[in-house]
Design a protein around this motif. Structure first.
Motif, short mmCIF file in Angstrom:
data_model
loop_
_atom_site.label_atom_id
_atom_site.label_comp_id
_atom_site.label_asym_id
_atom_site.label_seq_id
_atom_site.Cartn_x
_atom_site.Cartn_y
_atom_site.Cartn_z
N ALA A 44 39.04 31.08 46.23
CA ALA A 44 37.75 31.04 46.94
C ALA A 44 36.74 32.08 46.47
O ALA A 44 35.54 31.91 46.67
N GLY A 45 37.20 33.16 45.83
CA GLY A 45 36.26 34.20 45.41
C GLY A 45 35.76 34.05 43.99
O GLY A 45 34.89 34.81 43.54
N ILE A 46 36.31 33.08 43.26
CA ILE A 46 36.07 33.06 41.81
C ILE A 46 34.65 32.65 41.42
O ILE A 46 34.05 33.26 40.53
N GLY A 47 34.10 31.64 42.10
CA GLY A 47 32.75 31.19 41.75
C GLY A 47 31.75 32.35 41.82
O GLY A 47 31.01 32.61 40.86
N GLU A 48 31.77 33.06 42.93
CA GLU A 48 30.86 34.20 43.10
C GLU A 48 31.12 35.28 42.04
O GLU A 48 30.18 35.85 41.47
N ALA A 49 32.40 35.52 41.75
CA ALA A 49 32.74 36.55 40.75
C ALA A 49 32.26 36.16 39.36
O ALA A 49 31.74 37.00 38.62
N MET A 50 32.40 34.88 39.00
CA MET A 50 31.98 34.43 37.66
C MET A 50 30.46 34.60 37.51
O MET A 50 29.97 35.03 36.47
N ARG A 51 29.73 34.25 38.57
CA ARG A 51 28.27 34.40 38.52
C ARG A 51 27.89 35.88 38.36
O ARG A 51 27.02 36.23 37.57
N ALA A 52 28.58 36.72 39.10
CA ALA A 52 28.31 38.16 39.00
C ALA A 52 28.66 38.68 37.61
O ALA A 52 27.98 39.53 37.05
N GLY A 53 29.76 38.14 37.04
CA GLY A 53 30.18 38.55 35.70
C GLY A 53 29.14 38.21 34.66
O GLY A 53 28.85 39.02 33.77
N GLU A 54 28.56 37.04 34.78
CA GLU A 54 27.51 36.64 33.83
C GLU A 54 26.30 37.56 33.96
O GLU A 54 25.75 38.01 32.96
N ALA A 55 25.94 37.87 35.18
CA ALA A 55 24.78 38.73 35.41
C ALA A 55 25.01 40.14 34.86
O ALA A 55 24.09 40.77 34.35
N ARG A 56 26.27 40.62 34.97
CA ARG A 56 26.54 42.00 34.55
C ARG A 56 27.11 42.12 33.14
O ARG A 56 27.43 43.22 32.68
N GLY A 57 27.33 40.98 32.48
CA GLY A 57 27.87 41.02 31.12
C GLY A 57 29.31 41.50 31.06
O GLY A 57 29.70 42.26 30.17
N ILE A 58 30.11 41.07 32.01
CA ILE A 58 31.54 41.42 31.98
C ILE A 58 32.33 40.12 32.12
O ILE A 58 31.91 39.20 32.83
N ASP A 59 33.45 40.06 31.40
CA ASP A 59 34.27 38.84 31.38
C ASP A 59 35.10 38.77 32.66
O ASP A 59 35.91 39.65 32.92
N VAL A 60 34.87 37.74 33.46
CA VAL A 60 35.67 37.55 34.67
C VAL A 60 36.74 36.51 34.38
O VAL A 60 36.43 35.38 33.99
N VAL A 61 38.00 36.91 34.53
CA VAL A 61 39.12 36.02 34.28
C VAL A 61 39.48 35.31 35.58
O VAL A 61 39.84 35.97 36.56
N PRO A 62 39.39 33.98 35.62
CA PRO A 62 39.75 33.27 36.85
C PRO A 62 41.26 33.30 37.05
O PRO A 62 42.02 32.92 36.15
N GLY A 63 41.68 33.77 38.21
CA GLY A 63 43.11 33.90 38.45
C GLY A 63 43.49 33.67 39.90
O GLY A 63 42.64 33.35 40.75
N VAL A 64 44.77 33.81 40.15
CA VAL A 64 45.32 33.64 41.50
C VAL A 64 46.65 34.38 41.54
O VAL A 64 47.28 34.56 40.50
N GLU A 65 47.04 34.87 42.71
CA GLU A 65 48.39 35.45 42.87
C GLU A 65 49.13 34.56 43.86
O GLU A 65 48.79 34.54 45.06
N ILE A 66 50.08 33.80 43.34
CA ILE A 66 50.80 32.85 44.20
C ILE A 66 52.05 33.53 44.78
O ILE A 66 52.87 34.08 44.04
N GLY A 67 52.16 33.48 46.11
CA GLY A 67 53.32 34.04 46.78
C GLY A 67 54.42 32.98 46.81
O GLY A 67 54.30 31.97 47.48
N ALA A 68 55.48 33.24 46.05
CA ALA A 68 56.61 32.31 46.01
C ALA A 68 57.78 32.98 46.71
O ALA A 68 57.69 34.15 47.09
N SER A 69 58.86 32.22 46.91
CA SER A 69 60.05 32.91 47.42
C SER A 69 61.25 32.56 46.58
O SER A 69 61.46 31.42 46.20
N GLY A 70 61.98 33.62 46.27
CA GLY A 70 63.18 33.49 45.45
C GLY A 70 64.33 34.18 46.13
O GLY A 70 64.22 35.35 46.47
N ASP A 71 65.40 33.45 46.38
CA ASP A 71 66.58 34.00 47.07
C ASP A 71 66.16 34.73 48.35
O ASP A 71 66.64 35.82 48.65
N GLY A 72 65.22 34.13 49.09
CA GLY A 72 64.84 34.66 50.39
C GLY A 72 63.84 35.81 50.36
O GLY A 72 63.43 36.30 51.41
N ALA A 73 63.42 36.24 49.17
CA ALA A 73 62.46 37.35 49.10
C ALA A 73 61.14 36.88 48.48
O ALA A 73 61.10 35.87 47.78
#
Ligand code: AMP
Ligand code: ZN
Ligand code: FE
Ligand code: FE
Length: 291
Positions: free
Chosen positions: A47-76
Motif C-alpha cells: 500500500a505504500g509503494i505508489g507514494e514512495a515511487m512518486r517521491a523517489g522520482e521527485a528526489r532522484g532516488i531509486d525506490v525498490v518495490p518490495g514487501v515483507e511476507i510473514g510466513a510460518s515455519g515449524d510453528g514460528a
C-alpha cells in the motif's frame, strides 16, 4: 548519517504497516542520508509503494518495490522479503489481501489473550492507534500498534516492555497462527517477478537450517547484514550464503523514530553496493522475462 557511494538499504517500513514515517517522508530521509536506493518492505502489503515511487522520482532516488511476507515455519514466524516485485500484479495483490485476513485473525486472538490477562483492550483500539498514524486501505495493523496501546493504557512502561512481557514471540499473549510456509512466500514473490530474500535469519531458532532448506526451494538471497545481527553473525551469514549460492543482502529494518531514537536501526545503517544490486536486479529481470 550520510552514506557515500551507490548504497541501497534493502529493508524499511512505512506507515503502510508499522513504520512511523509516511512513504514520502521515508524516501526524503533516504535521499537526505545519501542513499542511492531504498526498498519499501512493509509487512504483508504494498500500500505504500505508489507514494514512495512518486517521491523517489521527485528526489532522484531509486525506490525498490518490495514487501515483507510473514510466513510460518515449524510453528514460528519466518519473514521473507520480496524485492523488485511487480507491485501491481493482480495475483500478488489478491494473495496479500487474503494473507492480511490471517494477520487480522492473529490480532483478534492476541487481543483476546490480553483480555484474558485482565487488560481492558480491544482490537478496534489498536486499529485506532494505527489509523492515527496514517489513513487508507490495505494497510496492516501489527504488534507495534498493540504495544503502543498497552503503553497508552498504562499496562506497560514502554513498547519494549510490552514485547518483553506480553507480545514478543515467546510472550504469553502472542498468538502464532498458521500462515503460508516460507516456500509458498517464495513462490508468490517469484510469480510477481521479484527476488526472494530470507529476512534476519539471526532471529530464528534455526536460521542456518532455514537458509539451507530454502536455498533448495528457489530462495535468491539472505539478509546477512541486519539491525539485529552483530558483525560476527553478518560474517557467518555471508559465508553461508556463498556456500548455498545465495546473494547476501543488507537492510536496516528501519521503522521510524520513537522519540529521537530509531526503532530497530537508522535508515542506511545497513546497505549493499552496486554489485549486489546488479545481481538482484538481473534475477528479477530474468524472472519477469520468463513470466
Ligand atoms: P507483526 O508483523 O505484527 O507480528 O509485528 C512484527 C513487528 O513487531 C516487527 O517488525 C518488529 O517491528 C516488532 N517486534 C517483534 N518482536 C519485537 C521485540 N521483541 N521487540 C521490539 N519489537 C518487536
Ligand atoms: Zn515491523
Ligand atoms: Fe521482519
Ligand atoms: Fe521488517
Amino acid at each position: 548519517m550520510v552514506v557515500s557511494g551507490r548504497a541501497y538499504d534493502l529493508h524499511a517500513h512505512t506507515t503502510a504497516s508499522d513504520g512511523r514515517l509516511t512513504p514520502k517522508e521515508l524516501v526524503a530521509l533516504a535521499a537526505d542520508a545519501g542513499l542511492a536506493g531504498v526498498a519499501i518492505t512493509d509487512h504483508d502489503t504494498v500500500a505504500g509503494i505508489g507514494e514512495a515511487m512518486r517521491a523517489g522520482e521527485a528526489r532522484g532516488i531509486d525506490v525498490v518495490p518490495g514487501v515483507e511476507i510473514g510466513a510460518s515455519g515449524d510453528g514460528a514466524d519466518i519473514h521473507v522479503l520480496g524485492l523488485w516485485i511487480d507491485w501491481t500484479d493482480a495475483g500478488l495483490l489478491e494473495r496479500l489481501a487474503l494473507h492480511r485476513d490471517v494477520r487480522r485473525a492473529r490480532n483478534v486472538a492476541m487481543m483476546a489473550a490480553l483480555r484474558g490477562f485482565g487488560f481492558d483492550v480491544a482490537l478496534e483500539e489498536a486499529e485506532a492507534v494505527a489509523l492515527e498514524l496514517r489513513g487508507g486501505d490495505d494497510r496492516t495493523v501489527g504488534r507495534p500498534h498493540i504495544a503502543e496501546l498497552l503503553v497508552r493504557k498504562g499496562y506497560a512502561r514502554s513498547t519494549q516492555e510490552a514485547f518483553e512481557r506480553w507480545i514478543g514471540n515467546d510472550g504469553p499473549a502472542y498468538a502464532a497462527v498458521e500462515r503460508i510456509a516460507p516456500e509458498e512466500a517464495i513462490r508468490w514473490i517469484h510469480e510477481a517477478g521479484g527476488v526472494a530474500v530470507l529476512a534476519h535469519p539471526g532471529l530464528y531458532a534455526d536460521g542456518d537450517r532455514w537458509i539451507e532448506r530454502l536455498s533448495r526451494c528457489g530462495l535468491d538471497g539472505v539478509e546477512a547484514s541486519h539491525a539485529d545481527h552483530d558483525e560476527r553473525q553478518a560474517c557467518h551469514y555471508r559465508e553461508l550464503a556463498a556456500r548455498c549460492g545465495l546473494i547476501p543482502t543488507a537492510g536496516s529494518d528501519f521503522h521510524g523514530f520513537r522519540g529521537s531514537l530509531p526503532f530497530h536501526a537508522g535508515l542506511g545503517s545497513r546497505f549493499v553496493g552496486q554489485a549486489v544490486v546488479g545481481e538482484l536486479k538481473a534475477r528479477s529481470t530474468e524472472r519477469r522475462r520468463l513470466r
